[in-house]
Write a protein that holds these residues in place. Structure first.
Motif, PDB file in Angstrom:
ATOM      1  N   UNK A 131      14.234 -22.952   1.654  1.00  0.00           N
ATOM      2  CA  UNK A 131      14.697 -22.290   0.438  1.00  0.00           C
ATOM      3  C   UNK A 131      13.616 -21.432  -0.218  1.00  0.00           C
ATOM      4  N   UNK A 132      12.444 -21.373   0.378  1.00  0.00           N
ATOM      5  CA  UNK A 132      11.336 -20.602  -0.187  1.00  0.00           C
ATOM      6  C   UNK A 132      11.014 -19.390   0.690  1.00  0.00           C
ATOM      7  N   UNK A 133      10.675 -18.296   0.044  1.00  0.00           N
ATOM      8  CA  UNK A 133      10.127 -17.121   0.730  1.00  0.00           C
ATOM      9  C   UNK A 133       8.722 -16.894   0.179  1.00  0.00           C
ATOM     10  N   UNK A 134       7.730 -16.884   1.056  1.00  0.00           N
ATOM     11  CA  UNK A 134       6.340 -16.709   0.642  1.00  0.00           C
ATOM     12  C   UNK A 134       5.835 -15.342   1.078  1.00  0.00           C
ATOM     13  N   UNK A 135       5.073 -14.673   0.220  1.00  0.00           N
ATOM     14  CA  UNK A 135       4.443 -13.411   0.605  1.00  0.00           C
ATOM     15  C   UNK A 135       3.063 -13.343  -0.035  1.00  0.00           C
ATOM     16  N   UNK A 136       2.078 -12.946   0.764  1.00  0.00           N
ATOM     17  CA  UNK A 136       0.705 -12.837   0.281  1.00  0.00           C
ATOM     18  C   UNK A 136       0.551 -11.556  -0.529  1.00  0.00           C
ATOM     19  N   UNK A 137       0.166 -11.697  -1.789  1.00  0.00           N
ATOM     20  CA  UNK A 137      -0.037 -10.543  -2.668  1.00  0.00           C
ATOM     21  C   UNK A 137      -1.465 -10.021  -2.531  1.00  0.00           C
ATOM     22  N   UNK A 138      -2.392 -10.917  -2.363  1.00  0.00           N
ATOM     23  CA  UNK A 138      -3.781 -10.501  -2.216  1.00  0.00           C
ATOM     24  C   UNK A 138      -4.619 -11.643  -1.687  1.00  0.00           C
ATOM     25  N   UNK A 139      -5.557 -11.310  -0.804  1.00  0.00           N
ATOM     26  CA  UNK A 139      -6.440 -12.321  -0.241  1.00  0.00           C
ATOM     27  C   UNK A 139      -7.841 -11.751  -0.139  1.00  0.00           C
ATOM     28  N   UNK A 140      -8.763 -12.304  -0.903  1.00  0.00           N
ATOM     29  CA  UNK A 140     -10.176 -11.994  -0.755  1.00  0.00           C
ATOM     30  C   UNK A 140     -10.807 -13.211  -0.090  1.00  0.00           C
ATOM     31  N   UNK A 141     -11.133 -13.104   1.189  1.00  0.00           N
ATOM     32  CA  UNK A 141     -11.650 -14.265   1.909  1.00  0.00           C
ATOM     33  C   UNK A 141     -12.789 -14.953   1.166  1.00  0.00           C
ATOM     34  N   UNK A 142     -12.660 -16.254   1.056  1.00  0.00           N
ATOM     35  CA  UNK A 142     -13.648 -17.131   0.433  1.00  0.00           C
ATOM     36  C   UNK A 142     -13.764 -16.936  -1.078  1.00  0.00           C
ATOM     37  N   UNK A 143     -12.885 -16.131  -1.658  1.00  0.00           N
ATOM     38  CA  UNK A 143     -12.916 -15.887  -3.097  1.00  0.00           C
ATOM     39  C   UNK A 143     -11.634 -16.355  -3.801  1.00  0.00           C
ATOM     40  N   UNK A 144     -10.505 -15.816  -3.372  1.00  0.00           N
ATOM     41  CA  UNK A 144      -9.239 -16.178  -4.015  1.00  0.00           C
ATOM     42  C   UNK A 144      -8.086 -15.609  -3.213  1.00  0.00           C
ATOM     43  N   UNK A 160       1.297 -18.116  -7.075  1.00  0.00           N
ATOM     44  CA  UNK A 160       0.342 -19.196  -6.837  1.00  0.00           C
ATOM     45  C   UNK A 160      -1.045 -18.600  -6.685  1.00  0.00           C
ATOM     46  N   UNK A 161      -1.935 -18.977  -7.597  1.00  0.00           N
ATOM     47  CA  UNK A 161      -3.335 -18.582  -7.466  1.00  0.00           C
ATOM     48  C   UNK A 161      -4.060 -19.675  -6.694  1.00  0.00           C
ATOM     49  N   UNK A 162      -4.702 -19.283  -5.613  1.00  0.00           N
ATOM     50  CA  UNK A 162      -5.500 -20.201  -4.819  1.00  0.00           C
ATOM     51  C   UNK A 162      -6.955 -19.961  -5.218  1.00  0.00           C
ATOM     52  N   UNK A 163      -7.566 -20.961  -5.853  1.00  0.00           N
ATOM     53  CA  UNK A 163      -8.875 -20.762  -6.470  1.00  0.00           C
ATOM     54  C   UNK A 163      -9.957 -21.631  -5.843  1.00  0.00           C
ATOM     55  N   UNK A 164     -11.196 -21.218  -6.043  1.00  0.00           N
ATOM     56  CA  UNK A 164     -12.323 -22.052  -5.664  1.00  0.00           C
ATOM     57  C   UNK A 164     -12.461 -23.193  -6.666  1.00  0.00           C
ATOM     58  N   UNK A 165     -12.952 -24.310  -6.194  1.00  0.00           N
ATOM     59  CA  UNK A 165     -13.025 -25.517  -7.025  1.00  0.00           C
ATOM     60  C   UNK A 165     -13.791 -25.282  -8.321  1.00  0.00           C
ATOM     61  N   UNK A 166     -14.914 -24.582  -8.243  1.00  0.00           N
ATOM     62  CA  UNK A 166     -15.763 -24.457  -9.433  1.00  0.00           C
ATOM     63  C   UNK A 166     -15.143 -23.556 -10.509  1.00  0.00           C
TER      64      UNK A 166
END
Length: 403
Positions: A131-144, A160-166
């Protein structure tokens, strides 16, 4: 000069490393091409590659990432596979197993994302990956990374923001601060232990798209107003260096890929740094990365503001200059679109000039353009040289207006 890995990672000499990494994973490398480059000159380089790989179960195109450093590898590099070509050690990973973005595997697969939404009680009903459609809006490797999630039947949209732990707790706190103050930042629907920040879609359309719709997308006064409405608490946050502070760094990055422009870039960087030195740091609440992609508009007014990760104390001229810099470097417009943007700038900039120092505004806008001039090469655009030269000319025109 320290070897930051740029020459290795952007040349055919990287192939044995890619081949070894793929074979270590049980595959066979059939072909590859450079996809994206992130460089911190004299410190590190990260590159991604589109690789055609034959696996035991069939052929697939995969994204491979490689990081090289001048010194020791970082602690998070240990989450990748470490390879040695006899001269240096590098960290290699297969997307989505980015060593700094531990939540990316969840955001990259519908079933895992459905489980996260269900566990967090985000929706009124449980959903499945189908039931979900996913699309990558932006990817900066090792950043976000930012992933758009569309839930079907009935439709709901999340980002969905994928963030670094710190950075995770800080970004979450900034969203909360602005929402509590009535600023239309995205509503956080879920924060996960894997450092995923799930936000609900804002109303309206992106200003980047609305620029080319009939009529004015908003007014210059609205743009200043949304910034001036930020709560005073923003000015108490940790200070983020303005783009102009790094103009020397970015000019060297661009010069490394386009040596013919090195003298012009060095002159601009010196003029910008010298002339801006007389301005204090500033303590106004600022957005920090204010441009047309960060705003949502409807009916000629602003109804949302995105990417508030960068808010903090600064100078209003920085935010307005960031917008001018971005609008001045939009690529691949047709003649009608170019005319529309020129018209908006011609009417908006005089309003900005009444709010901030006009000389400062132009110097800071030029610095933003120089930072953006790293983009075409990083993204490996086909015509990156021409795009980069256009940006350098735009920056130079702004500097020459005030020197």
């Amino acid at each position: 000069m320290p070897d930051d890995g740029m020459r290795l990672l952007t040349s055919p000499r990287v192939e044995p490393l890619l081949r070894a990494a793929v074979e270590h994973q049980g595959g066979s490398l059939l072909s590859w091409s450079l996809d994206h480059v992130d460089a911190a000159p004299e410190h590190s380089t990260t590159a991604t590659y589109l690789a055609r790989i034959r696996w035991p179960h069939g052929e697939r195109t995969e994204l491979l990432g490689v990081s090289a450093r001048t010194g020791e590898l970082s602690a998070s590099d240990a989450r990748a596979e470490i390879f040695d070509d006899g001269n240096r050690r590098v960290a290699v990973w297969l997307y989505p197993n980015d060593p700094d973005l531990v939540g990316l595997p969840t955001a990259a697969f519908p079933e895992r994302m459905a489980d996260a939404l269900n566990s967090g009680g985000v929706l009124a009903r449980p959903v499945t990956g189908a039931q979900l459609s996913l699309s990558m809006i932006g990817y900066r490797p090792r950043r976000r990374a930012v992933v758009k999630v569309v839930v079907n039947d009935p439709s709901e949209v999340f980002y969905v923001k994928v963030l670094r732990e710190r950075l995770f707790a800080d970004v979450l706190g900034k969203h909360t601060m602005l929402r509590d103050a009535g600023i239309p930042a995205p509503e956080v629907a879920l924060a996960t232990p894997e450092h995923l920040l799930v936000t609900r879609e804002l109303p309206g359309m992106s200003l980047a798209r609305a620029l080319f719709e009939p009529g004015d997308p908003c007014t210059a006064e609205d743009l200043i107003g949304i910034l001036d409405a930020m709560p005073p608490a923003v000015a108490q946050l940790e200070r983020r260096a303005p783009w102009a502070d790094a103009v020397g760094h970015y000019s060297r990055m661009v010069s490394a890929t386009l040596p013919d422009a090195a003298d012009e870039l060095a002159w601009m960087a010196d003029e910008i740094s010298t002339r801006l030195a007389r301005y204090p740091q500033g303590d106004e609440p600022t957005h920090g990365d204010f441009h047309e992609g960060q705003l949502r508009v409807t009916g000629g007014r602003i109804v949302g503001i995105l990417d508030v990760d960068t808010i903090g104390p600064g100078r209003r001229a920085d935010d307005l200059a960031c917008l001018i810099g971005h609008l001045s470097t939009i690529q691949r417009m047709n003649a009608e679109q170019e005319a529309k943007v020129r018209d908006l700038l011609a009417r908006w900039v005089p309003v900005f000039d009444r709010r901030v120092d006009p000389v400062e505004l132009r110097l800071r806008a030029a610095a933003v353009i120089i930072s953006l001039a790293t983009g075409p090469y990083r993204s490996q655009e086909v015509d990156w040289r021409q795009q980069t030269l256009q940006m350098i000319r735009s920056a130079g025109a702004l500097v020459r207006q005030v020197v």
